[in-house]
Design a protein around this motif. Structure first.
Motif, short mmCIF file in Angstrom:
data_model
loop_
_atom_site.label_atom_id
_atom_site.label_comp_id
_atom_site.label_asym_id
_atom_site.label_seq_id
_atom_site.Cartn_x
_atom_site.Cartn_y
_atom_site.Cartn_z
N GLN A 102 0.83 -1.20 0.00
CA GLN A 102 0.00 0.00 0.00
C GLN A 102 0.86 1.25 0.00
OE1 GLN A 102 -3.02 0.13 3.05
NE2 GLN A 102 -3.60 2.23 2.58
N SER B 33 1.06 4.07 -3.10
CA SER B 33 0.80 5.49 -2.84
C SER B 33 2.02 6.35 -3.18
CB SER B 33 0.39 5.70 -1.38
OG SER B 33 -0.84 5.06 -1.10
N THR C 282 -6.17 3.08 -0.87
CA THR C 282 -6.81 3.00 0.44
C THR C 282 -7.16 1.55 0.74
OG1 THR C 282 -8.97 3.42 -0.60
CG2 THR C 282 -7.79 5.33 0.30
N ARG C 283 -7.42 1.29 2.01
CA ARG C 283 -7.81 -0.05 2.40
C ARG C 283 -9.33 -0.17 2.29
NH1 ARG C 283 -5.90 -1.67 8.18
NH2 ARG C 283 -3.92 -1.02 7.22
#
Length: 214
Positions: A173, A177, A184-185
């Protein structure tokens, strides 16, 4: 699979052991043919199940992608939920592609397109990508693979990736980014996380009306 063989080999050398897997979800039930030499041939992989039970409905039109399709549980679920969309099912494993094609035909999902990763038409862009990516190919190969396909998202498209926590979901993640894909989760269940990855914004000043950027 034999020692040294992997589900991400192009042509598995393991002897065939045909079987079936039932994909039972709240909204559908698919019985799919499987074989040795492909990913999770004996059962629906738990991470794949988490993905299929938590992602929002796919876009109902356009081109969708299952990255690393295996015998087809993700691609065929996408196609069942979005019957008017074209679902591209890509993999490096030729046996997986043959199984995916056979399963799509047996179910009657005629808009599924199983294609080897190196034979994908170059101009296709995807409104959605769903994937249980092959983390075990190693970070450099994983990052190269994700870059190749995430950069084919439409501007409003999104990818959903399921990754085990102990195999680096949080570091992936951060990498996504840091490399320009807003991530996003989407969900977290058991040992898995589902990441939502948006398309990279166009570079500042990039105006298709003026190639110079002015």
């Amino acid at each position: 699979m034999s020692k040294g063989a992997h589900y991400f080999d192009e042509r598995p050398e393991s002897a065939g052991r045909p079987g079936t897997v039932d994909v039972v979800l709240p909204d559908l039930h698919l019985r799919l043919a499987t074989d040795s030499g492909v990913f999770s041939p004996g059962r629906l992989d738990p991470g794949t199940r988490v993905l299929l039970e938590t992602v929002p409905p796919p876009p109902q039109t356009g081109d969708l992608l299952d990255l690393g399709c295996g015998y087809g549980p993700i691609a065929l679920t996408m196609a069942s939920r979005a019957p008017e969309a074209t679902v591209w099912a890509v993999d490096v494993n030729r046996r997986s592609l043959e199984l995916c094609a056979r399963n799509a035909q047996s179910i009657g999902l005629d808009k599924v397109r199983p294609v080897h990763v190196d034979e994908m038409p170059p101009g296709v862009r995807f409104t959605a990508i769903w994937s249980n990516p092959a983390i075990r190919i190693g970070k450099p190969a994983l990052h190269a693979m994700l870059t190749r396909w995430l950069d084919r998202l439409t501007p409003d498209g999104a990818a959903y990736l399921v990754v085990q926590k102990h195999l680096g979901s949080d570091s992936l993640q951060r990498w996504l980014s840091d490399n320009g894909w807003p991530t996003t989760r989407e969900a977290s269940r058991s040992a898995y996380r589902v990441l939502r990855v948006a398309a990279r914004p166009a570079p500042t000043g990039d105006d298709p009306r003026d190639p110079s950027g002015r």
